[in-house]
Write a protein that holds these residues in place. Structure first.
Motif, PDB file in Angstrom:
ATOM      1  N   LEU A 101     -23.783 -11.220  35.458  1.00 32.92           N
ATOM      2  CA  LEU A 101     -23.453 -12.856  35.591  1.00 32.92           C
ATOM      3  C   LEU A 101     -24.601 -13.533  36.390  1.00 32.92           C
ATOM      4  O   LEU A 101     -25.110 -14.527  35.722  1.00 32.92           O
ATOM      5  CB  LEU A 101     -21.994 -12.994  36.190  1.00 32.92           C
ATOM      6  CG  LEU A 101     -21.345 -14.418  36.124  1.00 32.92           C
ATOM      7  CD1 LEU A 101     -19.834 -14.147  36.239  1.00 32.92           C
ATOM      8  CD2 LEU A 101     -21.894 -15.469  37.286  1.00 32.92           C
ATOM      9  N   ALA A 155     -27.495 -13.533  34.074  1.00 31.71           N
ATOM     10  CA  ALA A 155     -27.316 -14.523  32.949  1.00 31.71           C
ATOM     11  C   ALA A 155     -27.586 -15.902  33.405  1.00 31.71           C
ATOM     12  O   ALA A 155     -28.000 -16.678  32.688  1.00 31.71           O
ATOM     13  CB  ALA A 155     -25.989 -14.435  32.255  1.00 31.71           C
ATOM     14  N   PHE A 156     -26.985 -16.263  34.777  1.00 31.50           N
ATOM     15  CA  PHE A 156     -27.101 -17.508  35.178  1.00 31.50           C
ATOM     16  C   PHE A 156     -28.487 -17.937  35.256  1.00 31.50           C
ATOM     17  O   PHE A 156     -28.785 -18.973  34.940  1.00 31.50           O
ATOM     18  CB  PHE A 156     -26.309 -17.528  36.512  1.00 31.50           C
ATOM     19  CG  PHE A 156     -26.308 -19.024  37.064  1.00 31.50           C
ATOM     20  CD1 PHE A 156     -25.216 -19.895  36.770  1.00 31.50           C
ATOM     21  CD2 PHE A 156     -27.233 -19.197  38.042  1.00 31.50           C
ATOM     22  CE1 PHE A 156     -25.188 -21.121  37.263  1.00 31.50           C
ATOM     23  CE2 PHE A 156     -27.108 -20.374  38.492  1.00 31.50           C
ATOM     24  CZ  PHE A 156     -26.202 -21.538  38.207  1.00 31.50           C
ATOM     25  N   ASP A 215     -30.136 -18.446  32.160  1.00 26.76           N
ATOM     26  CA  ASP A 215     -29.772 -19.749  31.468  1.00 26.76           C
ATOM     27  C   ASP A 215     -30.731 -21.010  32.016  1.00 26.76           C
ATOM     28  O   ASP A 215     -30.946 -21.860  31.591  1.00 26.76           O
ATOM     29  CB  ASP A 215     -28.368 -19.938  31.840  1.00 26.76           C
ATOM     30  CG  ASP A 215     -28.061 -20.940  30.816  1.00 26.76           C
ATOM     31  OD1 ASP A 215     -28.349 -21.253  29.882  1.00 26.76           O
ATOM     32  OD2 ASP A 215     -26.491 -21.606  31.160  1.00 26.76           O
ATOM     33  N   ARG A 243     -30.960 -28.616  33.984  1.00 32.25           N
ATOM     34  CA  ARG A 243     -30.530 -27.230  33.777  1.00 32.25           C
ATOM     35  C   ARG A 243     -29.591 -26.367  34.512  1.00 32.25           C
ATOM     36  O   ARG A 243     -28.539 -25.591  34.128  1.00 32.25           O
ATOM     37  CB  ARG A 243     -31.786 -26.135  33.725  1.00 32.25           C
ATOM     38  CG  ARG A 243     -32.634 -26.523  32.697  1.00 32.25           C
ATOM     39  CD  ARG A 243     -33.921 -25.511  32.720  1.00 32.25           C
ATOM     40  NE  ARG A 243     -34.798 -25.776  31.680  1.00 32.25           N
ATOM     41  CZ  ARG A 243     -35.926 -25.364  31.492  1.00 32.25           C
ATOM     42  NH1 ARG A 243     -36.223 -24.180  32.252  1.00 32.25           N
ATOM     43  NH2 ARG A 243     -37.154 -25.736  30.513  1.00 32.25           N
ATOM     44  N   ALA A 253     -25.714 -24.829  33.572  1.00 34.66           N
ATOM     45  CA  ALA A 253     -25.368 -23.491  33.716  1.00 34.66           C
ATOM     46  C   ALA A 253     -24.021 -23.497  34.531  1.00 34.66           C
ATOM     47  O   ALA A 253     -23.161 -22.496  34.345  1.00 34.66           O
ATOM     48  CB  ALA A 253     -26.495 -23.001  34.568  1.00 34.66           C
ATOM     49  N   ALA A 306     -21.091 -24.069  32.369  1.00 33.26           N
ATOM     50  CA  ALA A 306     -20.876 -22.913  31.632  1.00 33.26           C
ATOM     51  C   ALA A 306     -20.058 -22.065  32.345  1.00 33.26           C
ATOM     52  O   ALA A 306     -19.062 -21.409  31.900  1.00 33.26           O
ATOM     53  CB  ALA A 306     -22.216 -22.012  31.032  1.00 33.26           C
ATOM     54  N   VAL A 307     -20.447 -21.734  33.627  1.00 36.34           N
ATOM     55  CA  VAL A 307     -19.518 -21.075  34.493  1.00 36.34           C
ATOM     56  C   VAL A 307     -18.141 -21.501  34.568  1.00 36.34           C
ATOM     57  O   VAL A 307     -17.132 -20.628  34.494  1.00 36.34           O
ATOM     58  CB  VAL A 307     -20.128 -20.982  35.896  1.00 36.34           C
ATOM     59  CG1 VAL A 307     -19.010 -20.325  36.729  1.00 36.34           C
ATOM     60  CG2 VAL A 307     -21.345 -20.277  36.039  1.00 36.34           C
ATOM     61  N   THR A 311     -16.920 -16.348  31.910  1.00 35.65           N
ATOM     62  CA  THR A 311     -18.202 -17.053  32.553  1.00 35.65           C
ATOM     63  C   THR A 311     -19.387 -16.192  32.024  1.00 35.65           C
ATOM     64  O   THR A 311     -20.377 -17.054  31.541  1.00 35.65           O
ATOM     65  CB  THR A 311     -18.273 -16.887  34.165  1.00 35.65           C
ATOM     66  OG1 THR A 311     -17.065 -17.572  34.560  1.00 35.65           O
ATOM     67  CG2 THR A 311     -19.509 -17.277  34.770  1.00 35.65           C
ATOM     68  N   LEU A 370     -22.299 -18.057  29.415  1.00 34.86           N
ATOM     69  CA  LEU A 370     -23.527 -18.325  29.909  1.00 34.86           C
ATOM     70  C   LEU A 370     -24.444 -17.630  28.781  1.00 34.86           C
ATOM     71  O   LEU A 370     -25.374 -18.202  28.320  1.00 34.86           O
ATOM     72  CB  LEU A 370     -23.923 -17.331  31.045  1.00 34.86           C
ATOM     73  CG  LEU A 370     -23.258 -18.263  32.289  1.00 34.86           C
ATOM     74  CD1 LEU A 370     -23.335 -17.281  33.658  1.00 34.86           C
ATOM     75  CD2 LEU A 370     -24.395 -19.430  32.665  1.00 34.86           C
ATOM     76  N   ASP A 387     -24.605 -20.042  25.760  1.00 34.00           N
ATOM     77  CA  ASP A 387     -25.615 -21.192  25.989  1.00 34.00           C
ATOM     78  C   ASP A 387     -26.914 -20.476  26.031  1.00 34.00           C
ATOM     79  O   ASP A 387     -27.732 -21.498  25.819  1.00 34.00           O
ATOM     80  CB  ASP A 387     -25.181 -21.577  27.437  1.00 34.00           C
ATOM     81  CG  ASP A 387     -25.835 -22.930  27.658  1.00 34.00           C
ATOM     82  OD1 ASP A 387     -26.028 -23.795  26.736  1.00 34.00           O
ATOM     83  OD2 ASP A 387     -26.324 -23.126  29.035  1.00 34.00           O
ATOM     84  N   ILE A 388     -27.339 -19.405  26.221  1.00 35.95           N
ATOM     85  CA  ILE A 388     -28.828 -18.901  26.238  1.00 35.95           C
ATOM     86  C   ILE A 388     -28.926 -18.605  24.843  1.00 35.95           C
ATOM     87  O   ILE A 388     -29.889 -19.258  24.371  1.00 35.95           O
ATOM     88  CB  ILE A 388     -28.717 -17.362  26.863  1.00 35.95           C
ATOM     89  CG1 ILE A 388     -28.665 -17.897  28.431  1.00 35.95           C
ATOM     90  CG2 ILE A 388     -30.008 -16.813  26.616  1.00 35.95           C
ATOM     91  CD1 ILE A 388     -28.431 -16.407  29.183  1.00 35.95           C
TER      92      ILE A 388
END
Length: 342
Positions: free
Chosen positions: A13, A16-17, A20, A55, A59, A62-63, A296, A300, A303-304
């Protein structure tokens, strides 16, 4: 074993955060992104603005969205004891969309889109209220009808039909609305994580925390309802009150997220199944935080993928969630006829 799984999920996570936040149409080195997040005072002004104002809020959205949609989907599947139940399938998202349409397409009144933007935070609460009420009304209708039905598949079909009726009402309303309002509403329906401002993100976070907290407090009720209404009553659960509590929590989560990010599908259906398979349990005290982590992470990743083309335009998030969620739904139908916990 679960502790190891949670640790791995948390590590993925975080990665990925950061990824992103780092990805976008303007290239910013990963090292520079870390530097801005740790010590923003020494960062390049342009990069700082891009990270902090565009950004990072996306992000964080998205979480919040991944957590809220996953928990709402879990509650729907438990309440209806149906593996394909979810906010988008049972018409809950459609009801939320109707509430938003009521606000956004009401030209010539105090609730016009221009007035909402001028209201700022007050306008945000207005949209959330309308969206949550719309979601709750549709959900109450589905629950009322389902109380006289024994077949979960029929309940699912009823939910889909109610959703279709709701979207038909919205379409008729759009037909008679001003073109500029229709354009704003159509853009909203594509789903987006990037349109949430700082103040709106704060409000959305509060709403999702409240909805998730209600869900976690209701975990024992959810465990009891999973085994049937008669079992729940034998355990001393007031079924009607428990249903209303779950409806309230789901309406807050689905309504709040839909209000700001548009109708985002498939996450609410797919994540609860992925979480059950990962943790191998039907205990909601484990599943609820597990859904938050998995949801979550998946949001993410979506979204990526949505911004991987590298162009100035980001793909609608609904397109990506459908690509990710649809195979899971097919897997549920074809390969998992007897799901644990149903």
């Amino acid at each position: 074993m679960n502790k190891i799984k949670v640790s791995v999920l948390l590590a993925l996570l975080v990665f990925a955060f950061l990824l992103d936040v780092a990805l976008g149409s303007i290239h910013i080195p990963f090292k520079a992104v870390l530097g801005i997040l740790i010590s923003p005072d020494t960062a390049d002004t342009t990069w700082l603005y891009i990270i902090q104002q565009i950004r990072l809020p996306k992000a964080l959205t998205a979480v919040v969205v991944g957590c809220g949609l996953s928990v709402s989907g879990l509650q729907m599947q438990t309440l209806f004891r149906n593996p394909l139940a979810g906010p988008s399938v049972l018409g809950i998202t459609a009801g939320a969309s109707l509430g938003v349409a009521l606000v956004m397409l009401s030209a010539g009144t105090i609730t016009s889109l221009y007035s909402i933007k001028e209201l700022g935070i007050s306008g945000s609460w207005l949209i959330i209220l309308a969206s949550s009420i719309g979601a709750a009304m549709v959900m109450l209708l589905v629950v009322t009808i389902s109380s006289s039905l024994k077949d979960n598949v029929i309940v699912l079909i009823v939910g889909v039909m109610i959703g279709n009726i709701t979207f038909s009402i919205i379409s008729i309303w759009q037909y008679f609305s001003a073109p500029e309002l229709i354009k704003d509403y159509l853009i909203w329906t594509f789903g987006s994580l990037g349109g949430v401002t700082g103040d709106q993100l704060l409000i959305l976070t509060i709403v999702v925390i409240i909805g998730t907290a209600i869900s976690f407090v209701s975990s024992k009720l959810l465990d009891a309802l999973l085994l049937g209404d008669n079992y729940a009553r034998s355990m001393g659960v007031t079924v009607k009150r428990a249903r209303l509590l779950i409806i309230g929590s789901t309406s807050i989560l689905a309504g709040g997220i839909t209000a700001f990010c548009g109708p985002i599908g498939f996450i609410g259906i797919a994540v609860p199944h992925l979480t059950r398979a990962l943790f191998n349990t039907s205990n909601h005290r484990i599943l609820i935080p597990g859904c938050c982590l998995v949801g979550t992470l998946l949001m993410l990743v979506c979204d990526i993928v949505a911004q991987l083309p590298g162009s100035q335009t980001v793909l609608p998030i609904n397109v990506i969630t459908a690509l990710v969620g649809s195979p899971v739904v097919i897997w549920i139908i074809v390969g998992r006829n007897k799901l644990k916990g149903f």
